[in-house]
Structures are given as C-alpha cells and as structure tokens.
Motif scaffolding. Structure first.
Motif, mmCIF file in Angstrom:
data_model
loop_
_atom_site.group_PDB
_atom_site.id
_atom_site.type_symbol
_atom_site.label_atom_id
_atom_site.label_comp_id
_atom_site.label_asym_id
_atom_site.label_seq_id
_atom_site.Cartn_x
_atom_site.Cartn_y
_atom_site.Cartn_z
ATOM 1 N N GLY A 132 5.989 -17.631 40.240
ATOM 2 C CA GLY A 132 5.983 -16.310 39.623
ATOM 3 C C GLY A 132 4.689 -15.992 38.908
ATOM 4 O O GLY A 132 4.277 -14.841 38.829
ATOM 5 N N GLY A 133 4.032 -17.002 38.375
ATOM 6 C CA GLY A 133 2.789 -16.777 37.663
ATOM 7 C C GLY A 133 2.329 -18.026 36.962
ATOM 8 O O GLY A 133 3.002 -19.055 36.950
ATOM 9 N N ALA A 134 1.144 -17.905 36.337
ATOM 10 C CA ALA A 134 0.559 -19.029 35.610
ATOM 11 C C ALA A 134 -0.122 -18.493 34.363
ATOM 12 O O ALA A 134 -0.675 -17.388 34.364
ATOM 13 N N ARG A 135 -0.054 -19.278 33.294
ATOM 14 C CA ARG A 135 -0.738 -18.926 32.048
ATOM 15 C C ARG A 135 -1.601 -20.115 31.652
ATOM 16 O O ARG A 135 -1.114 -21.234 31.525
ATOM 17 N N PHE A 136 -2.902 -19.852 31.455
ATOM 18 C CA PHE A 136 -3.849 -20.904 31.092
ATOM 19 C C PHE A 136 -4.127 -20.840 29.603
ATOM 20 O O PHE A 136 -4.425 -19.780 29.066
#
Length: 172
Positions: free
Chosen positions: A127-131
């Motif tokens: 669904g997504g990625a957060r760095f």
C-alpha cells in the motif's frame, strides 16, 4: 514496424533501469560485535590461564594437587578454545528487496543455516512506504502496518527509496 521499434526502445530503457538498480538486503541483526569480542577476549584469557598455571613458580606440585590442576587446566583450555571458535547463529529474518522481480522477500535461516523464504510480496501488493531517518515502514493496501525495518545507512535508504518509488506510494 514502428511498434516493434517502440517495444525495442522500451525494453532497452527498462533493461537500463534494471542495470542501475541493485537489490537491497536489510538485516535485523543485533549488535553482536561487542559480544563476540568479549567472548574472544575471555577465551584467550582462559587459554593463557590453562598454560600459565603450569608455569607459575610458586605452584605446589604435590601428588594430591596434580590431578586437580590437570583437570582445571584442561577445562580452561576446552572452554577457551570453544569461546574463540564459536559462531553466533542468529535466527532473525532478513528483508531482501529484489528490483528485477519487483518484490520483497523475508528470509529466515533454517536449522542448517540456509535462508528460506517465509514471506514474498510484490511491490504492487504494497500500500505504501514511509521513510524515517533510520527505518522504513511498509504498509498493506488496507493501511495497516506490514513491517518496520531498520536502515543501516543513508545509502541503503536512498537505494531502497529509489527502488520503491517506481512502484509503491511513498508517504511523507
């Protein structure tokens, strides 16, 4: 004929993109260096103690002390050698990001020390990625947290961000 040239151009462009991208492996390993150094130092000390107990000038060589001294020095020697040669088997999984197959694989070592795939997800199913500064969070399509991975360096973070940015939504 024009369609064939366009496909050839797209294939060479995608091949160039694959050549630039590299697989990223993220390990969950704890800081074993301090423990290994400590075990090696203690092992070397025990081996030196095993030999030095026979070289001490004030040691008594009575017949009743000799078997105890021999057993103690053999124990010190065996434990010291085992501490010097021990290898730490860590059962923590590794995350492998494959740019060619466009998937993330979680690899766990089995009892023989060989990695086995325990989870495989394509980039399209994420669904997504957060760095963050030192970690990346991967989310499922429903928004739930799928995994949180530590990042070893800024180079690993930028390589992973470049790999995922083509297929996965990057959250700010």
């Amino acid at each position: 004929m024009a369609v064939m040239n366009t496909n050839t151009f797209e294939q060479s462009a995608s091949r160039a993109a694959f050549e630039k991208s590299v697989p990223v492996l993220i390990t969950f390993a704890p800081n074993w260096r301090a423990r290994i150094v400590l075990m090696r130092v203690v092992g070397a000390f025990l081996i030196l103690s095993a030999f030095s107990m026979w070289l001490m000038p004030g040691s008594v060589m009575g017949a009743e002390v000799w078997p105890i001294k021999l057993a103690a020095s053999m124990m010190f020697l065996i434990v010291g050698v085992s501490l010097l040669t021990i290898e730490v088997m860590d059962s923590r999984p590794d995350a492998y990001f494959d740019p060619i197959r466009r998937e993330v694989r979680i690899l766990q070592k089995n009892e023989n020390g060989r990695p086995q795939t325990v989870l495989r997800r394509s980039y399209d199913s994420l669904g997504g990625a957060r760095f963050a500064d030192d970690q990346v969070e991967l989310f499922d399509v429903d928004g739930s947290l799928l995994m949180k991975l530590p990042l070893q360096s800024a180079d690993v973070s930028s390589a992973l961000k470049g790999q995922l940015s083509q297929n996965v939504t990057i959250f700010a």
